[in-house]
Design a protein around this motif. Sequence first.
Motif, short mmCIF file in Angstrom:
data_model
loop_
_atom_site.label_atom_id
_atom_site.label_comp_id
_atom_site.label_asym_id
_atom_site.label_seq_id
_atom_site.Cartn_x
_atom_site.Cartn_y
_atom_site.Cartn_z
N TYR A 149 52.67 -16.95 48.51
CA TYR A 149 52.22 -16.20 49.69
C TYR A 149 51.73 -14.84 49.52
CZ TYR A 149 52.69 -12.90 53.58
OH TYR A 149 52.34 -11.85 54.73
N ARG A 150 50.44 -14.52 50.05
CA ARG A 150 49.71 -13.51 49.65
C ARG A 150 49.35 -12.76 51.02
NH1 ARG A 150 48.05 -13.60 44.25
NH2 ARG A 150 48.65 -15.71 43.29
N ASP A 151 49.21 -11.16 50.94
CA ASP A 151 48.61 -10.69 52.12
C ASP A 151 47.96 -9.29 51.54
OD1 ASP A 151 50.70 -8.40 51.95
OD2 ASP A 151 51.93 -9.27 53.32
N ASP A 152 47.41 -8.49 52.86
CA ASP A 152 46.69 -7.54 52.24
C ASP A 152 47.33 -6.02 52.66
OD1 ASP A 152 46.45 -7.68 55.02
OD2 ASP A 152 44.17 -7.62 54.95
N ASN A 153 48.64 -6.07 52.61
CA ASN A 153 49.36 -5.08 52.98
C ASN A 153 49.38 -4.03 51.78
OD1 ASN A 153 51.47 -3.07 53.57
ND2 ASN A 153 53.07 -4.45 54.05
N TYR A 154 48.94 -2.89 51.91
CA TYR A 154 49.22 -1.70 50.95
C TYR A 154 50.19 -0.71 51.42
CZ TYR A 154 45.29 -4.11 48.63
OH TYR A 154 44.48 -4.98 47.93
N GLY A 155 51.04 -0.94 52.12
CA GLY A 155 52.00 -0.31 52.60
C GLY A 155 52.25 0.06 53.96
N GLY A 156 51.22 -0.48 54.91
CA GLY A 156 51.31 -0.40 56.39
C GLY A 156 51.69 -1.95 56.66
N VAL A 157 50.80 -2.53 57.72
CA VAL A 157 51.11 -3.91 58.21
C VAL A 157 49.89 -4.73 57.73
CG1 VAL A 157 52.41 -3.23 60.11
CG2 VAL A 157 50.03 -3.36 60.36
N GLU A 158 50.00 -5.91 57.16
CA GLU A 158 49.03 -6.65 56.79
C GLU A 158 48.31 -7.43 58.10
OE1 GLU A 158 52.20 -9.51 58.11
OE2 GLU A 158 52.24 -7.84 56.98
N ALA A 159 47.06 -7.47 57.68
CA ALA A 159 45.98 -7.90 58.64
C ALA A 159 45.78 -9.34 58.38
CB ALA A 159 44.63 -7.24 58.78
N ASN A 160 45.93 -9.80 57.09
CA ASN A 160 45.28 -11.25 56.60
C ASN A 160 46.57 -11.66 55.71
OD1 ASN A 160 42.29 -11.40 57.46
ND2 ASN A 160 42.51 -9.31 56.54
N CYS A 161 46.78 -12.87 55.87
CA CYS A 161 47.88 -13.43 54.77
C CYS A 161 47.49 -15.03 54.63
CB CYS A 161 49.15 -13.46 55.38
SG CYS A 161 49.46 -14.31 56.84
N ILE A 162 47.68 -15.57 53.38
CA ILE A 162 47.58 -16.88 53.26
C ILE A 162 48.67 -17.25 52.48
CG2 ILE A 162 46.07 -18.55 51.56
CD1 ILE A 162 43.64 -16.21 51.86
N PHE A 163 49.27 -18.45 52.80
CA PHE A 163 50.25 -19.06 52.26
C PHE A 163 50.41 -20.45 51.88
CE2 PHE A 163 51.59 -18.07 56.33
CZ PHE A 163 52.47 -18.81 56.85
N ASN A 164 51.08 -21.10 51.21
CA ASN A 164 51.31 -22.57 50.87
C ASN A 164 52.62 -23.04 51.23
OD1 ASN A 164 48.54 -23.18 49.80
ND2 ASN A 164 49.11 -22.17 48.11
N MET A 165 53.10 -24.16 51.99
CA MET A 165 54.28 -24.59 52.44
C MET A 165 54.35 -26.11 51.95
SD MET A 165 55.60 -24.92 56.22
CE MET A 165 55.75 -22.90 56.56
N ILE A 166 55.51 -26.33 51.29
CA ILE A 166 55.88 -27.70 51.00
C ILE A 166 57.02 -28.04 51.78
CG2 ILE A 166 56.63 -28.95 49.00
CD1 ILE A 166 55.23 -26.99 47.17
N VAL A 167 56.84 -29.27 52.19
CA VAL A 167 57.99 -30.09 52.86
C VAL A 167 58.08 -31.61 52.52
CG1 VAL A 167 56.76 -30.26 54.95
CG2 VAL A 167 59.31 -30.46 55.01
N GLY A 168 59.09 -31.86 51.79
CA GLY A 168 59.14 -33.13 50.87
C GLY A 168 57.84 -33.31 50.23
N ASP A 169 57.04 -34.33 50.49
CA ASP A 169 55.70 -35.02 49.89
C ASP A 169 54.47 -34.21 50.37
OD1 ASP A 169 57.18 -36.32 47.72
OD2 ASP A 169 57.11 -38.13 49.15
#
Length: 330
Positions: A205-225
Amino acid sequence: MRKVVFKIGIIGCGAVVEAFYLPAIQRIKKLKITALVDKNLNRARKLRGGLNQQIFVTTEYKEIISKVDIVIIALPHFLHAPVSLFFLKHKIHVLCEKPMALNPTQAKEMIKTEVDNKVKLAIGMMRRQFSVTAKIKKIIQSNYLGKIISFDYEEGFPYDWPVQSKFIFDKNQAGGGVLIDMGAHVVDLLVHLFRPFGELKIADYRDDNYGGVEANCIFNMIVGDIKGRIELSNDRRLRNTFRINFTKGLLELPSGGLTDMRISIDNKKETFITTETFIDAFYKQLNEFIRAIYTNSSKYVAGKDVLTSIELIHYCYKNKKQIYEPWYTV
């Protein structure tokens, strides 16, 4: 079966109430609005003006205990858990807007209090009510497109919701940015669709929060295969589609939308279109909740159904990394 009209109070009179909840409530004969609560009394009075002048308006939610059987809580995020707990402990049914809580500890306390007091706690995950969501689940269960390989979800646009307060930009009140706001719907939808395939895990999980609230985020999710990628934004227009790749074809639809689901299989294309509106989805959500109270049915989105998505969002924030931004140096 005896006729019952439930008295309902609305705590927080912001845009979502005016645009969606009020029109939906007015379509349900078993509901009568008896109280409106907002810290801005003029806001509550304004909404009452289009309804019934006998409706009680106040700035203090504790004043409506004797006037309601049910409450809708549409307050700043940090108030969802404590205000829900107050009403649940007074044996009043609660429909709480998303996110259910700011962390799993709060969410579990809400679930326990619901059970202990023998009342219903519903969570406003209205994307589960879309006809297209039910269609996707049927396609997945039928094996029509084969086995799921992966999914990719993008939703983003410059923030334009007509907010009535600035809480959404305050980390202490909102609990975070785009992930806990828009992402509460997205993560819940993914849990709803993919939980039958195993435990959902966040790989990165990655976002652009530098102490406030993030405006953008990217993450990867895995469920089984199954592997998935999710990107959310409050300041950029993204692709705005949800794609699920199967062994026999592709399913694609607008992210957050109601219509135009497209299926590609064996060089053929199919389209599923519905004429329903967002108000229809809120109506179905409310009607499902009222039926559950009236008949003691379990067919509603309860707190326990949303706990997994709260845990996943909490995990993201606890294990966040910074989005790579080549223009930013420290």
